[in-house]
Design an enzyme around this catalytic site. Structure first.
Site, PDB file in Angstrom:
ATOM      1  N   GLU A 127       0.833  -1.214   0.000  1.00 48.13           N
ATOM      2  CA  GLU A 127       0.000   0.000   0.000  1.00 48.13           C
ATOM      3  C   GLU A 127       0.859   1.252   0.000  1.00 48.13           C
ATOM      4  O   GLU A 127       0.549   2.251  -0.663  1.00 48.13           O
ATOM      5  CB  GLU A 127      -0.921  -0.004   1.230  1.00 48.13           C
ATOM      6  CG  GLU A 127      -1.956   1.129   1.244  1.00 48.13           C
ATOM      7  CD  GLU A 127      -1.493   2.352   2.014  1.00 48.13           C
ATOM      8  OE1 GLU A 127      -2.201   3.379   1.990  1.00 48.13           O
ATOM      9  OE2 GLU A 127      -0.409   2.309   2.641  1.00 48.13           O
ATOM     10  N   ASP A 163      -7.933   1.218   8.492  1.00 46.84           N
ATOM     11  CA  ASP A 163      -6.600   1.808   8.389  1.00 46.84           C
ATOM     12  C   ASP A 163      -6.418   2.869   9.475  1.00 46.84           C
ATOM     13  O   ASP A 163      -7.372   3.521   9.910  1.00 46.84           O
ATOM     14  CB  ASP A 163      -6.409   2.447   7.007  1.00 46.84           C
ATOM     15  CG  ASP A 163      -4.948   2.542   6.588  1.00 46.84           C
ATOM     16  OD1 ASP A 163      -4.066   2.268   7.427  1.00 46.84           O
ATOM     17  OD2 ASP A 163      -4.692   2.893   5.422  1.00 46.84           O
TER      18      ASP A 163
END
Length: 387
Positions: A200, A247
């Site tokens: 990511e 997240d």
């Protein structure tokens, strides 16, 4: 993830009919107080940053292609083989160059664990997909990324374990049902997937090509991976009923906005579950406080930030996947600093995220009766589109 600024925009009413098209209805049922009390409770032995069996192995540098990344991937595999052996495990692999690799191909490995109803065919089943990224940044040197995203990974693992027995029991009961009643019950069920994405983080500077390495490749692969003719779902992307991305979680007092009007029903489910857990004294951060503060947001024209945050959901969102993004605004003060480590986590908040996520997942998977909570209740407005 990247959010250099906070562009606020409204959803024009003229666009809402297009945005609200979905077949996902009646998806969330509030767990009763009795069911909430029956859920397993997270323990320090699971989620302690120093020695918790689920969290602590992730709190190491884990840059893609390094031994730390391999070690964390092996931790996921060991967790499922020991704690959830009935889940199906797989990986999706790619090699890509980065701005810092001097042309060398770096391996990226996405980890996938799936539990589908035993009668379900691959092309006919919808899934709730619980997602986090497990890689860490190249810089600063030795970066841990406790909130980004070791804690989200651990929370998802714990939630899957917390509801597994109830879900297995529910499906065994439905599988034994006969006639039209059994057929209808089986058609309503969906599976659950745990998806840990690699790559990511940007290696040098966030851009469309230097970020989301694993997510971009997986979304492409799943779009191309079609099911046999006559399947209900076109491809692997079509199996995703809801993409739930966690997240930057683990610091105290997070503020979680609702980012998308089309998944505000699921956000409301989290808000309702948080309220119930606090009321029942089941959150260590106390009976007051409100992480999900936009429960009553106006889906007919309110302010939405869905396009502002660049994160692993983007390649899937671009392909029409419904996304629930659980990321605080503002970001934690430790974001992308060396202080994003286990010492700067709020332990009570970490455990409460595990409890909340498990309770929400139990609700969306409909396991209240298996938790001893009595008949299911479908709270008005939850699991139905606000149109």
């Amino acid at each position: 993830m990247m959010w250099p600024s906070l562009p606020i925009f409204t959803t024009p009413r003229s666009l809402l009919p297009l945005l609200l098209l979905s077949t996902l209805t009646n998806a969330f049922t509030s767990l009763s107080p009795a069911a909430l009390h029956s859920l397993p409770k997270p323990l320090p032995a699971d989620l302690d940053p120093t020695n918790g069996s689920i969290l602590s192995p992730i709190l190491i540098p884990r840059v893609p292609g390094t031994p730390g990344s391999t070690k964390v991937l092996q931790h996921f595999q060991h967790f499922f083989s020991q704690s959830l052996p009935s889940w199906s495990l797989s990986t999706q692999n790619s090699t890509q160059s980065t701005p810092l690799s001097a042309g060398k191909k770096i391996p990226f490995t996405n980890f996938i664990a799936t539990k589908d109803p035993p009668w379900a065919k691959a092309g006919d089943v919808g899934r709730i997909v619980m997602v986090a990224h497990y890689d860490s940044k190249v810089t600063p040197e030795g970066f841990i990324g406790a909130t980004d995203s070791a804690v989200p990974c651990a929370v998802i693992l714990w939630a899957a374990k917390a509801i597994d027995a109830a879900l297995t029991s529910k499906w065994a009961t439905i599988a034994a049902m006969e006639g039209e009643e059994g057929k209808k019950a089986r058609q309503k069920e969906r599976g659950v997937m745990v998806l840990m994405l690699d790559g990511e983080e940007a290696w040098e500077s966030w851009s469309d090509t230097d970020s989301l390495y694993g997510a971009r490749d997986l979304a492409r692969a799943w779009e191309e991976q079609t099911h046999p003719p006559m399947s209900i779902r076109k491809n692997e992307l079509g199996n995703i009923d809801l993409f739930v991305l966690l997240d930057l979680l683990g610091c105290a007092a997070p503020r979680i906005p609702s980012y998308f009007p089309t998944t505000h029903w699921a956000y409301k489910g989290f808000a309702e579950t948080e309220e119930r857990l606090r009321k029942e004294g089941l959150m260590e951060t106390g009976k007051t406080g409100q992480w999900f503060y936009e429960k009553d947001k106006d889906t007919q024209g309110g302010y939405w930030y869905g396009g502002a945050v660049q994160d692993d959901h983007v390649p899937f969102l671009k392909r029409g996947v419904e996304v629930l993004h659980l990321i605080p605004s503002p970001f934690p003060a430790v974001w992308h600093t060396a202080e994003d480590d286990g010492d700067h986590l709020d332990k009570a908040t970490v455990k409460d995220w595990a409890s909340l996520t498990a309770a929400w997942l139990g609700g969306v998977m409909g396991v209240q009766e298996q938790l001893g909570g009595g008949k299911l209740e479908n709270k008005a407005g939850l699991g139905k589109r606000d149109n």
